[in-house]
Design an enzyme around this catalytic site. Structure first.
Site, PDB file in Angstrom:
ATOM      1  N   GLU A  46       0.887  -1.076   0.277  1.00 54.74           N
ATOM      2  CA  GLU A  46       0.068  -0.229   0.103  1.00 54.74           C
ATOM      3  C   GLU A  46       0.687   1.308   0.115  1.00 54.74           C
ATOM      4  O   GLU A  46       1.980   1.335   0.848  1.00 54.74           O
ATOM      5  CB  GLU A  46      -1.014  -0.099   1.383  1.00 54.74           C
ATOM      6  CG  GLU A  46      -1.924   1.049   1.682  1.00 54.74           C
ATOM      7  CD  GLU A  46      -2.987   1.139   2.567  1.00 54.74           C
ATOM      8  OE1 GLU A  46      -3.906   2.299   2.341  1.00 54.74           O
ATOM      9  OE2 GLU A  46      -2.725   1.034   4.183  1.00 54.74           O
ATOM     10  N   GLU A  71       5.077   5.111   3.537  1.00 54.67           N
ATOM     11  CA  GLU A  71       5.134   6.031   4.006  1.00 54.67           C
ATOM     12  C   GLU A  71       5.526   6.616   4.132  1.00 54.67           C
ATOM     13  O   GLU A  71       6.643   6.951   4.028  1.00 54.67           O
ATOM     14  CB  GLU A  71       3.795   6.318   5.348  1.00 54.67           C
ATOM     15  CG  GLU A  71       2.885   6.737   5.769  1.00 54.67           C
ATOM     16  CD  GLU A  71       2.179   7.895   4.693  1.00 54.67           C
ATOM     17  OE1 GLU A  71       1.235   7.433   4.766  1.00 54.67           O
ATOM     18  OE2 GLU A  71       2.969   8.956   4.916  1.00 54.67           O
ATOM     19  N   ASN A 100       9.106   6.739  -0.250  1.00 56.75           N
ATOM     20  CA  ASN A 100       8.578   7.333  -1.111  1.00 56.75           C
ATOM     21  C   ASN A 100       7.729   7.088  -1.938  1.00 56.75           C
ATOM     22  O   ASN A 100       8.612   6.109  -3.410  1.00 56.75           O
ATOM     23  CB  ASN A 100       9.460   9.018  -1.849  1.00 56.75           C
ATOM     24  CG  ASN A 100       9.094   9.863  -2.387  1.00 56.75           C
ATOM     25  OD1 ASN A 100       7.601   9.496  -2.972  1.00 56.75           O
ATOM     26  ND2 ASN A 100       9.077  11.199  -3.040  1.00 56.75           N
ATOM     27  N   ASP A 122      -3.442  11.425  -1.020  1.00 52.75           N
ATOM     28  CA  ASP A 122      -4.124  12.924  -1.291  1.00 52.75           C
ATOM     29  C   ASP A 122      -4.094  13.926  -2.645  1.00 52.75           C
ATOM     30  O   ASP A 122      -3.816  13.168  -3.778  1.00 52.75           O
ATOM     31  CB  ASP A 122      -2.701  13.302  -1.269  1.00 52.75           C
ATOM     32  CG  ASP A 122      -2.322  13.413   0.345  1.00 52.75           C
ATOM     33  OD1 ASP A 122      -2.899  13.193   1.357  1.00 52.75           O
ATOM     34  OD2 ASP A 122      -0.790  13.055   1.021  1.00 52.75           O
ATOM     35  N   LYS A 126      -4.439  21.434  -7.598  1.00 57.09           N
ATOM     36  CA  LYS A 126      -3.755  22.340  -8.720  1.00 57.09           C
ATOM     37  C   LYS A 126      -2.976  21.293  -9.167  1.00 57.09           C
ATOM     38  O   LYS A 126      -2.353  20.710  -9.436  1.00 57.09           O
ATOM     39  CB  LYS A 126      -2.952  23.232  -7.795  1.00 57.09           C
ATOM     40  CG  LYS A 126      -3.582  24.105  -6.978  1.00 57.09           C
ATOM     41  CD  LYS A 126      -2.983  24.962  -6.430  1.00 57.09           C
ATOM     42  CE  LYS A 126      -3.511  26.577  -5.339  1.00 57.09           C
ATOM     43  NZ  LYS A 126      -3.157  26.327  -3.844  1.00 57.09           N
ATOM     44  N   TYR A 201      -9.379   6.850   6.769  1.00 53.39           N
ATOM     45  CA  TYR A 201     -10.486   7.490   5.747  1.00 53.39           C
ATOM     46  C   TYR A 201     -11.425   8.060   5.226  1.00 53.39           C
ATOM     47  O   TYR A 201     -12.541   8.483   4.916  1.00 53.39           O
ATOM     48  CB  TYR A 201      -9.344   8.599   4.303  1.00 53.39           C
ATOM     49  CG  TYR A 201      -8.602   9.619   5.097  1.00 53.39           C
ATOM     50  CD1 TYR A 201      -7.199   9.266   5.907  1.00 53.39           C
ATOM     51  CD2 TYR A 201      -8.697  11.384   4.113  1.00 53.39           C
ATOM     52  CE1 TYR A 201      -6.786  10.449   6.110  1.00 53.39           C
ATOM     53  CE2 TYR A 201      -7.797  11.672   4.728  1.00 53.39           C
ATOM     54  CZ  TYR A 201      -7.185  11.920   5.345  1.00 53.39           C
ATOM     55  OH  TYR A 201      -5.870  12.651   6.058  1.00 53.39           O
TER      56      TYR A 201
HETATM   57  C1  LIG Z   1      -4.626  11.215   3.025  1.00 49.63           C
HETATM   58  S1  LIG Z   1      -4.062  10.370   3.399  1.00 49.63           S
HETATM   59  C2  LIG Z   1      -4.646   8.432   3.463  1.00 49.63           C
HETATM   60  C3  LIG Z   1      -4.450   7.707   4.793  1.00 49.63           C
HETATM   61  C4  LIG Z   1      -4.873   6.279   4.181  1.00 49.63           C
HETATM   62  N1  LIG Z   1      -4.604   5.618   3.041  1.00 49.63           N
HETATM   63  C5  LIG Z   1      -6.203   6.006   4.533  1.00 49.63           C
HETATM   64  O1  LIG Z   1      -7.286   6.234   3.286  1.00 49.63           O
HETATM   65  O2  LIG Z   1      -6.549   6.348   5.285  1.00 49.63           O
HETATM   66  C6  LIG Z   1      -2.232   9.564   2.493  1.00 49.63           C
HETATM   67  C7  LIG Z   1      -1.851   9.689   2.798  1.00 49.63           C
HETATM   68  O3  LIG Z   1      -0.501   9.248   1.701  1.00 49.63           O
HETATM   69  C8  LIG Z   1       1.071   9.811   1.819  1.00 49.63           C
HETATM   70  N2  LIG Z   1       1.883   9.964   0.711  1.00 49.63           N
HETATM   71  C9  LIG Z   1       1.559  11.248   0.039  1.00 49.63           C
HETATM   72  N3  LIG Z   1       2.261  11.166  -1.454  1.00 49.63           N
HETATM   73  C10 LIG Z   1       3.395   9.827  -0.790  1.00 49.63           C
HETATM   74  C11 LIG Z   1       4.285   9.327  -1.690  1.00 49.63           C
HETATM   75  N4  LIG Z   1       4.591   9.755  -2.396  1.00 49.63           N
HETATM   76  N5  LIG Z   1       4.392   7.810  -1.327  1.00 49.63           N
HETATM   77  C12 LIG Z   1       4.444   8.006  -0.033  1.00 49.63           C
HETATM   78  N6  LIG Z   1       3.877   8.412   0.993  1.00 49.63           N
HETATM   79  C13 LIG Z   1       2.586   8.770   0.044  1.00 49.63           C
HETATM   80  C14 LIG Z   1       0.279  11.007   2.583  1.00 49.63           C
HETATM   81  O4  LIG Z   1       2.149  11.464   3.450  1.00 49.63           O
HETATM   82  C15 LIG Z   1      -0.467  10.526   3.576  1.00 49.63           C
HETATM   83  O5  LIG Z   1      -0.554   9.648   4.930  1.00 49.63           O
END
Ligand SMILES: C[S@@+](CC[C@H](N)C(=O)[O-])C[C@H]1O[C@@H](n2cnc3c(N)ncnc32)[C@H](O)[C@@H]1O
Length: 222
Positions: A46, A71, A100, A122, A126, A201
């Site tokens: 994930e 994460e 990342n 996320d 924009k 979420y």
């Molecule tokens: C809106 S949260 C959703 C968390 C979880 N998946 C849920 O559905 O409850 C999005 C998560 O993606 C992580 N994230 C964003 N860009 C990322 C990346 N390039 N690589 C890994 N994680 C990332 C953010 O730090 C954040 O914790």
């Protein structure tokens, strides 16, 4: 989701390297992830696992799959791993990766991951931030580099714009899906929601009565 940093996070992560793998170790682990699990079995990843509710529950429900929650935020990965450690200890089929998603091919070898989940990524609404969306074509190329020929990506979101965007980028990329792989209201569809594990979420948006958009796509098996 941006979480304020927690003073306990770094020391906790330093003490739990059996459960959480940082970027440097992840790169050294490339091609050898199975060594970190008790059993050699498919790996599902994930990306953006947040506080980890989904990946922990999946690991509990499916002991025949090895799960990795990735994460980018140190605080989030620390919260996820600590919660999971306090609840179930170190599960034999669950690890966390502090890294990342854009660098996924530096952590995994081709076909080392069988399936990728993107949950409530996320939205980056924009246009100038488009390249940060986890379904931007460069991310899809990275996912393709670690999945097998017919590898699978599953995606859920509350955000209609991100869903439409992702559907288009995935179809343009050549990912395959049929009507059975799509829903504009997952929780209203008995068949598709069967076996669904809710994320943090997802529960928030469900409580507000919002529909959850869902898709499952396959790489083309050439
Ligand atoms: C809106 S949260 C959703 C968390 C979880 N998946 C849920 O559905 O409850 C999005 C998560 O993606 C992580 N994230 C964003 N860009 C990322 C990346 N390039 N690589 C890994 N994680 C990332 C953010 O730090 C954040 O914790």
């Amino acid at each position: 989701m941006h979480l304020r940093s927690k003073p306990w996070a770094q020391p906790w992560l330093a003490e739990h390297t059996d459960l959480v793998i940082d970027q440097t170790r992840a790169q050294a682990q490339r091609g050898k992830w199975q060594q970190l699990f008790d059993k050699r079995q498919p790996i599902h990843l994930e990306i953006g696992s947040g506080k980890g509710q989904f990946i922990k529950e999946m690991a509990k429900q499916h002991p025949d799959i090895n799960y990795i929650g990735m994460e980018i935020q140190e605080t989030a990965v620390a919260i996820a791993a600590r919660k999971s450690f306090e609840e179930v200890g170190v599960l034999p089929n669950l690890r966390y990766l502090y890294g990342n998603g854009s660098g996924v091919e530096t952590y995994f070898e081709p076909a080392e991951v069988q399936k990728i989940y993107l949950n409530f990524s996320d939205p980056w609404p924009k246009k100038r931030h488009e390249s940060r969306r986890l379904t931007y074509p460069s991310f899809l190329r990275s996912y393709q580099a670690v999945l097998p020929a017919a590898g699978e990506i599953e995606f859920k979101t509350d955000n209609r714009h991100l869903f439409e965007y992702s559907l288009l980028t995935m179809l343009n990329f050549g990912l395959q899906m049929t009507p059975a792989d799509l829903s504009l209201d997952l929780h209203a569809d008995e068949d598709k929601v069967a076996g669904n594990v809710e994320t943090e979420y997802e529960q928030k948006f469900l409580a507000k009565g919002q529909p959850i958009y869902w898709l499952r796509a396959h790489l083309e098996d050439k």
